[in-house]
Design an enzyme around this catalytic site. Structure first.
Site, PDB file in Angstrom:
ATOM      1  N   CYS A  81       0.828  -1.207   0.000  1.00  0.00           N
ATOM      2  CA  CYS A  81       0.000   0.000   0.000  1.00  0.00           C
ATOM      3  C   CYS A  81       0.868   1.265   0.000  1.00  0.00           C
ATOM      4  O   CYS A  81       1.502   1.547  -1.006  1.00  0.00           O
ATOM      5  CB  CYS A  81      -0.994  -0.055   1.161  1.00  0.00           C
ATOM      6  SG  CYS A  81      -2.422   0.988   0.871  1.00  0.00           S
ATOM      7  N   HIS A 174      -3.138  -5.300   1.830  1.00  0.00           N
ATOM      8  CA  HIS A 174      -2.427  -5.511   3.099  1.00  0.00           C
ATOM      9  C   HIS A 174      -2.461  -6.970   3.556  1.00  0.00           C
ATOM     10  O   HIS A 174      -3.262  -7.310   4.437  1.00  0.00           O
ATOM     11  CB  HIS A 174      -3.089  -4.678   4.206  1.00  0.00           C
ATOM     12  CG  HIS A 174      -2.953  -3.212   4.046  1.00  0.00           C
ATOM     13  ND1 HIS A 174      -1.897  -2.499   4.578  1.00  0.00           N
ATOM     14  CD2 HIS A 174      -3.746  -2.304   3.440  1.00  0.00           C
ATOM     15  CE1 HIS A 174      -2.047  -1.219   4.300  1.00  0.00           C
ATOM     16  NE2 HIS A 174      -3.159  -1.068   3.605  1.00  0.00           N
ATOM     17  N   GLU A 176      -0.681  -8.334   5.609  1.00  0.00           N
ATOM     18  CA  GLU A 176      -0.356  -8.382   7.050  1.00  0.00           C
ATOM     19  C   GLU A 176      -1.598  -8.258   7.934  1.00  0.00           C
ATOM     20  O   GLU A 176      -1.529  -8.444   9.138  1.00  0.00           O
ATOM     21  CB  GLU A 176       0.677  -7.297   7.398  1.00  0.00           C
ATOM     22  CG  GLU A 176       0.181  -5.860   7.419  1.00  0.00           C
ATOM     23  CD  GLU A 176       0.030  -5.236   6.024  1.00  0.00           C
ATOM     24  OE1 GLU A 176       0.116  -5.954   5.013  1.00  0.00           O
ATOM     25  OE2 GLU A 176      -0.197  -4.010   5.969  1.00  0.00           O
TER      26      GLU A 176
END
Ligand code: GLN
Length: 203
Positions: A81, A174, A176
């Protein structure tokens, strides 16, 4: 044999989540805030956050040139991002220099205000199994890919949201934040290869 270490740029943004994902995979992960901390890493993650803030802090902490040099020398780097915006050759509405390492152009906040955030299951080239649950938060889109850049994922309308150029990776979303470690495992593999190369004596 020593184990590879993955650094996560920890100036701003969701670096803690990346560290957590790497540790879940059993990968040695360290926060990077100072140039000296770049010396022992075998890959670098640039997290999501605010690209204007991250680029400003890169200069304040004297990290921009050292990271750029390592990227040119083959260090695997993955930007998620805002991190992808920091890696890109060109980014719209960025008021200071970024790393300009990866031959892609990105448009910031490309999905408009109404749909600031959305989630979609996507197929990612090189990641087998079930589709990847991708979380987009005020995400950029990759508008141009250079000749050496491979598109890894697109949305249904064709918008490019993941790409790779050698050891450089960019994702608009994302990984994560999802608990799915497959993308982090991909970077860990690149880190292991780089680590071995570094240890091999130069003849
Ligand atoms: N909109 C942010 C930027 O342009 C990126 C958002 C994110 O990293 N989730 O920097």
């Amino acid at each position: 044999m020593t184990a590879p270490t993955v650094g996560v740029l920890a100036l701003q943004g969701d670096f803690a989540e990346h560290i957590e994902m790497l540790r879940r995979l059993g990968v040695d992960a360290v926060e990077v805030r100072l140039p000296a901390q770049l010396v022992h890493i075998d890959a670098l993650i640039i997290p999501g956050g605010e690209s204007t803030t991250i680029t400003r802090l890169l200069d304040i902490y004297d990290l921009r040139e050292p990271i750029r040099r390592l990227g040119l020398a083959g260090l695997p780097i993955w930007g998620t991002c805002a991190g992808a915006i920091v890696l890109a050759k060109q980014a719209t509405e960025l008021d200071r220099p970024n790393l300009a390492l990866m031959d892609i152009d990105v448009r910031r906040n490309a999905f408009g205000r109404q749909v600031d955030s959305f989630e979609e299951d996507i197929h990612i080239e090189g990641i087998d199994g079930t589709p990847f649950h991708a979380v987009f938060i005020r995400a950029p889109v990759i508008e141009r890919c250079g000749a050496a850049v491979e598109v890894l994922a697109t949305l249904e309308d064709g918008a490019i949201v993941a790409a790779r150029e050698g050891r450089l990776l960019a994702t608009s979303f994302h990984p994560e934040l999802t608990g799915d470690t497959r993308f982090h495992a991909l970077l860990a593999k690149l880190a292991a290869a780089y680590h071995e190369e570094r240890l091999r004596p130069v003849k």
